[in-house]
Design a protein around this motif. Structure first.
Motif, PDB file in Angstrom:
ATOM      1  N   ASP A  94     -13.158 -49.760 -80.639  1.00 35.84           N
ATOM      2  CA  ASP A  94     -12.089 -48.782 -80.440  1.00 35.84           C
ATOM      3  C   ASP A  94     -10.900 -49.083 -81.349  1.00 35.84           C
ATOM      4  OD1 ASP A  94     -11.496 -46.476 -78.959  1.00 35.84           O
ATOM      5  OD2 ASP A  94     -10.073 -47.575 -77.712  1.00 35.84           O
ATOM      6  N   GLY A  95     -11.121 -49.829 -82.411  1.00 34.72           N
ATOM      7  CA  GLY A  95     -10.028 -50.173 -83.314  1.00 34.72           C
ATOM      8  C   GLY A  95      -9.376 -51.497 -82.920  1.00 34.72           C
ATOM      9  N   ARG A  96      -8.091 -51.628 -83.227  1.00 38.61           N
ATOM     10  CA  ARG A  96      -7.404 -52.891 -82.938  1.00 38.61           C
ATOM     11  C   ARG A  96      -7.434 -53.190 -81.437  1.00 38.61           C
ATOM     12  NH1 ARG A  96      -4.300 -56.546 -85.291  1.00 38.61           N
ATOM     13  NH2 ARG A  96      -3.819 -55.534 -87.256  1.00 38.61           N
ATOM     14  N   ILE A  97      -7.751 -54.431 -81.111  1.00 35.49           N
ATOM     15  CA  ILE A  97      -7.851 -54.787 -79.691  1.00 35.49           C
ATOM     16  C   ILE A  97      -6.439 -54.886 -79.110  1.00 35.49           C
ATOM     17  CG2 ILE A  97      -8.618 -56.593 -78.078  1.00 35.49           C
ATOM     18  CD1 ILE A  97     -11.012 -56.984 -80.089  1.00 35.49           C
ATOM     19  N   TYR A  98      -6.248 -54.160 -78.019  1.00 33.39           N
ATOM     20  CA  TYR A  98      -4.914 -54.036 -77.430  1.00 33.39           C
ATOM     21  C   TYR A  98      -4.495 -55.360 -76.773  1.00 33.39           C
ATOM     22  CZ  TYR A  98      -1.154 -52.286 -74.510  1.00 33.39           C
ATOM     23  OH  TYR A  98       0.064 -52.089 -73.915  1.00 33.39           O
ATOM     24  N   PRO A  99      -3.278 -55.827 -77.067  1.00 34.62           N
ATOM     25  CA  PRO A  99      -2.854 -57.130 -76.534  1.00 34.62           C
ATOM     26  C   PRO A  99      -2.510 -57.134 -75.039  1.00 34.62           C
ATOM     27  CG  PRO A  99      -1.130 -56.171 -77.934  1.00 34.62           C
ATOM     28  CD  PRO A  99      -2.324 -55.258 -78.031  1.00 34.62           C
ATOM     29  N   GLY A 100      -2.497 -55.972 -74.383  1.00 38.12           N
ATOM     30  CA  GLY A 100      -2.330 -55.976 -72.922  1.00 38.12           C
ATOM     31  C   GLY A 100      -0.900 -55.848 -72.441  1.00 38.12           C
ATOM     32  N   THR A 101       0.010 -55.498 -73.338  1.00 39.91           N
ATOM     33  CA  THR A 101       1.443 -55.437 -73.013  1.00 39.91           C
ATOM     34  C   THR A 101       1.746 -54.605 -71.759  1.00 39.91           C
ATOM     35  OG1 THR A 101       1.642 -55.346 -75.410  1.00 39.91           O
ATOM     36  CG2 THR A 101       3.691 -55.137 -74.149  1.00 39.91           C
ATOM     37  N   CYS A 102       1.118 -53.459 -71.608  1.00 36.45           N
ATOM     38  CA  CYS A 102       1.425 -52.552 -70.480  1.00 36.45           C
ATOM     39  C   CYS A 102       0.470 -52.719 -69.293  1.00 36.45           C
ATOM     40  CB  CYS A 102       1.355 -51.095 -70.955  1.00 36.45           C
ATOM     41  SG  CYS A 102       2.705 -50.621 -72.036  1.00 36.45           S
ATOM     42  N   ARG A 103      -0.351 -53.740 -69.325  1.00 34.83           N
ATOM     43  CA  ARG A 103      -1.407 -53.849 -68.306  1.00 34.83           C
ATOM     44  C   ARG A 103      -0.863 -53.921 -66.879  1.00 34.83           C
ATOM     45  NH1 ARG A 103      -4.561 -58.347 -70.112  1.00 34.83           N
ATOM     46  NH2 ARG A 103      -5.515 -57.007 -71.679  1.00 34.83           N
ATOM     47  N   HIS A 104       0.357 -54.385 -66.724  1.00 38.07           N
ATOM     48  CA  HIS A 104       0.949 -54.520 -65.375  1.00 38.07           C
ATOM     49  C   HIS A 104       1.397 -53.168 -64.815  1.00 38.07           C
ATOM     50  CE1 HIS A 104       4.248 -54.333 -68.222  1.00 38.07           C
ATOM     51  NE2 HIS A 104       4.958 -53.815 -67.232  1.00 38.07           N
ATOM     52  N   ARG A 105       1.435 -52.113 -65.646  1.00 39.68           N
ATOM     53  CA  ARG A 105       2.016 -50.842 -65.190  1.00 39.68           C
ATOM     54  C   ARG A 105       1.057 -50.083 -64.264  1.00 39.68           C
ATOM     55  NH1 ARG A 105       3.768 -47.107 -69.580  1.00 39.68           N
ATOM     56  NH2 ARG A 105       5.126 -46.225 -67.990  1.00 39.68           N
ATOM     57  N   ALA A 106       1.635 -49.342 -63.320  1.00 41.14           N
ATOM     58  CA  ALA A 106       0.814 -48.600 -62.354  1.00 41.14           C
ATOM     59  C   ALA A 106       0.716 -47.135 -62.794  1.00 41.14           C
ATOM     60  CB  ALA A 106       1.465 -48.677 -60.980  1.00 41.14           C
ATOM     61  N   MET A 107      -0.316 -46.464 -62.341  1.00 45.90           N
ATOM     62  CA  MET A 107      -0.543 -45.073 -62.746  1.00 45.90           C
ATOM     63  C   MET A 107       0.599 -44.140 -62.340  1.00 45.90           C
ATOM     64  SD  MET A 107      -2.977 -44.550 -64.727  1.00 45.90           S
ATOM     65  CE  MET A 107      -3.287 -42.807 -64.679  1.00 45.90           C
ATOM     66  N   HIS A 108       1.275 -44.436 -61.215  1.00 52.72           N
ATOM     67  CA  HIS A 108       2.355 -43.523 -60.811  1.00 52.72           C
ATOM     68  C   HIS A 108       3.549 -43.585 -61.772  1.00 52.72           C
ATOM     69  CE1 HIS A 108       4.914 -46.662 -59.127  1.00 52.72           C
ATOM     70  NE2 HIS A 108       3.815 -47.174 -58.602  1.00 52.72           N
ATOM     71  N   GLU A 109       3.547 -44.595 -62.654  1.00 49.20           N
ATOM     72  CA  GLU A 109       4.622 -44.687 -63.656  1.00 49.20           C
ATOM     73  C   GLU A 109       4.275 -43.917 -64.924  1.00 49.20           C
ATOM     74  OE1 GLU A 109       5.662 -48.839 -64.594  1.00 49.20           O
ATOM     75  OE2 GLU A 109       4.714 -49.378 -62.706  1.00 49.20           O
ATOM     76  N   ALA A 110       3.092 -43.293 -64.972  1.00 50.37           N
ATOM     77  CA  ALA A 110       2.633 -42.658 -66.222  1.00 50.37           C
ATOM     78  C   ALA A 110       3.579 -41.544 -66.673  1.00 50.37           C
ATOM     79  CB  ALA A 110       1.224 -42.094 -66.036  1.00 50.37           C
ATOM     80  N   GLY A 111       3.997 -41.602 -67.910  1.00 51.59           N
ATOM     81  CA  GLY A 111       4.841 -40.560 -68.489  1.00 51.59           C
ATOM     82  C   GLY A 111       3.992 -39.643 -69.360  1.00 51.59           C
ATOM     83  N   PRO A 112       4.541 -38.485 -69.738  1.00 54.16           N
ATOM     84  CA  PRO A 112       3.754 -37.513 -70.506  1.00 54.16           C
ATOM     85  C   PRO A 112       3.333 -38.028 -71.890  1.00 54.16           C
ATOM     86  CG  PRO A 112       6.055 -36.797 -70.276  1.00 54.16           C
ATOM     87  CD  PRO A 112       5.895 -38.008 -69.426  1.00 54.16           C
ATOM     88  N   ASP A 113       4.083 -38.993 -72.422  1.00 53.19           N
ATOM     89  CA  ASP A 113       3.739 -39.500 -73.756  1.00 53.19           C
ATOM     90  C   ASP A 113       2.882 -40.759 -73.712  1.00 53.19           C
ATOM     91  OD1 ASP A 113       5.054 -37.474 -75.006  1.00 53.19           O
ATOM     92  OD2 ASP A 113       6.957 -38.572 -75.146  1.00 53.19           O
ATOM     93  N   ASP A 114       2.526 -41.188 -72.508  1.00 51.96           N
ATOM     94  CA  ASP A 114       1.724 -42.405 -72.399  1.00 51.96           C
ATOM     95  C   ASP A 114       0.253 -42.120 -72.681  1.00 51.96           C
ATOM     96  OD1 ASP A 114       3.980 -43.750 -71.648  1.00 51.96           O
ATOM     97  OD2 ASP A 114       3.482 -43.863 -69.514  1.00 51.96           O
ATOM     98  N   VAL A 115      -0.430 -43.105 -73.215  1.00 53.12           N
ATOM     99  CA  VAL A 115      -1.888 -43.027 -73.241  1.00 53.12           C
ATOM    100  C   VAL A 115      -2.385 -43.729 -71.972  1.00 53.12           C
ATOM    101  CG1 VAL A 115      -1.943 -43.099 -75.772  1.00 53.12           C
ATOM    102  CG2 VAL A 115      -2.348 -45.202 -74.482  1.00 53.12           C
ATOM    103  N   ILE A 116      -3.630 -43.474 -71.607  1.00 51.98           N
ATOM    104  CA  ILE A 116      -4.208 -44.165 -70.447  1.00 51.98           C
ATOM    105  C   ILE A 116      -5.274 -45.134 -70.958  1.00 51.98           C
ATOM    106  CG2 ILE A 116      -5.469 -43.898 -68.253  1.00 51.98           C
ATOM    107  CD1 ILE A 116      -2.751 -42.520 -68.160  1.00 51.98           C
ATOM    108  N   ARG A 117      -5.183 -46.368 -70.496  1.00 54.33           N
ATOM    109  CA  ARG A 117      -6.157 -47.393 -70.912  1.00 54.33           C
ATOM    110  C   ARG A 117      -6.975 -47.903 -69.737  1.00 54.33           C
ATOM    111  NH1 ARG A 117      -5.453 -49.598 -75.969  1.00 54.33           N
ATOM    112  NH2 ARG A 117      -3.538 -48.970 -77.017  1.00 54.33           N
ATOM    113  N   LEU A 118      -8.153 -48.395 -70.084  1.00 53.52           N
ATOM    114  CA  LEU A 118      -9.007 -49.046 -69.093  1.00 53.52           C
ATOM    115  C   LEU A 118      -8.585 -50.510 -68.996  1.00 53.52           C
ATOM    116  CD1 LEU A 118     -11.617 -48.828 -67.333  1.00 53.52           C
ATOM    117  CD2 LEU A 118     -12.874 -49.625 -69.338  1.00 53.52           C
TER     118      LEU A 118
END
Ligand code: GLU
Length: 295
Positions: free
Chosen positions: A121-145
């Protein structure tokens, strides 16, 4: 019943590699008395064009392929991707990510020895946002597994491959994907789903039993099987075929218009000439594309 598919993205003219994929999938279905389906992968509306979609239908018709209509188009299926994301959210395996490309590059600027930097999937994501919860999702956010959480739910993956290079049963420890793929994107900015999510949901909804596609997508297959397992969907058989290369061994790309099917059509070739060029017989069961002569 064997059900195969061809799933082009309408972002350029189909070339010989696409012809090979489509003909092979069609022949596999025909030989098994099954069905061949078409799907238009236009999830990326910033790149998809109606004129390319029309040319796909023309080229495939010219090749002698037939498929049930109406054709599935990803741009009509945003609800299906949204409900798959809801399901994954309930499992607690996805999170919103607001990192920009530059943030990811900066966070990944100190590579560790032996740890891959790029995955399917390209560059491996370093996990910076991994602590965030789905209810915090903003319209400009991507969703990650969240691959670590996913590995807890589905520790082992398996699938069966019938293609020439990787033939056999594959078993993968999901934990290994944390390093080799990382937290892949399931919904891109401004898009209903990423390629990985939509392909899995669509293959299941089209009841595809065998996925035939180029070898370049073999490394993405464990990600697809993982998503199938998380979503409770069946895993089809996979058949990854050799890529069609030019004489110098270079992969054909969409911008390589000289190899566009339309060009061969305009040059007066017949569909059987094209099959012969690709090493496919009329009732093709061969998986040995030839090197395409230059010029
Ligand atoms: N839409 C992808 C492409 O055009 C193919 C995806 C697939 O077959 O899984 O390369």
């Amino acid at each position: 019943m064997n059900r195969t598919r061809f799933a082009p993205s309408p972002t350029g003219p189909l070339h010989l590699g696409h012809a090979y994929s489509a003909l092979l999938a069609f022949d596999q279905a025909r030989q098994a008395g099954g069905a061949f389906l078409l799907r238009i992968e236009d999830i990326d509306q910033s790149r998809a064009r109606g004129e390319w979609e029309d040319l796909i239908y023309e080229d495939l018709h010219w090749l002698g392929l037939r498929w049930p209509v109406p054709v599935m188009r990803q741009s009509d299926r945003l609800d299906a991707y949204a409900s798959a994301l809801d399901h994954l959210s309930e499992l607690g395996v996805i999170y919103p990510c607001r990192c920009k490309r530059a943030d990811i590059e900066a966070a990944a600027s100190a590579p560790q020895e032996g740890v891959p930097q790029f995955g399917p999937d390209g560059r491996i994501y370093p996990g910076t946002c991994r602590h965030r919860a789905m209810h915090e999702a903003g319209p400009d956010d991507v969703i990650r597994l969240n691959m670590y959480e996913a590995a807890k739910i589905v520790p082992v993956l398996s699938f069966f491959e019938t293609g020439p290079r990787h033939q056999g049963h594959h078993q993968i420890t999901t934990q290994d994907l944390c390093q080799s793929a990382g937290d892949i994107i399931l919904r891109r900015r401004g898009m209903g789903g990423s390629y990985h999510l939509s392909v899995v949901v669509d293959d299941s909804d089209q009841v595809i039993t065998q996925v035939t596609r180029g070898e370049d997508l073999f490394s993405a297959t464990p990600l697809h099987v993982l998503l199938q397992n998380l979503l409770g969907l069946p895993t089809p058989l996979y058949h990854h075929h050799h890529l069609i290369r030019d004489e110098s061994g270079k992969r054909l790309a969409k911008r390589d218009d000289a190899r566009a099917i339309r060009q061969y059509r305009d040059d007066g070739m017949t569909p059987d000439d094209l099959r012969a060029l690709l090493g496919l017989t009329i009732t093709a069961d061969l998986d040995r594309p030839r090197v395409i002569p230059q010029g």
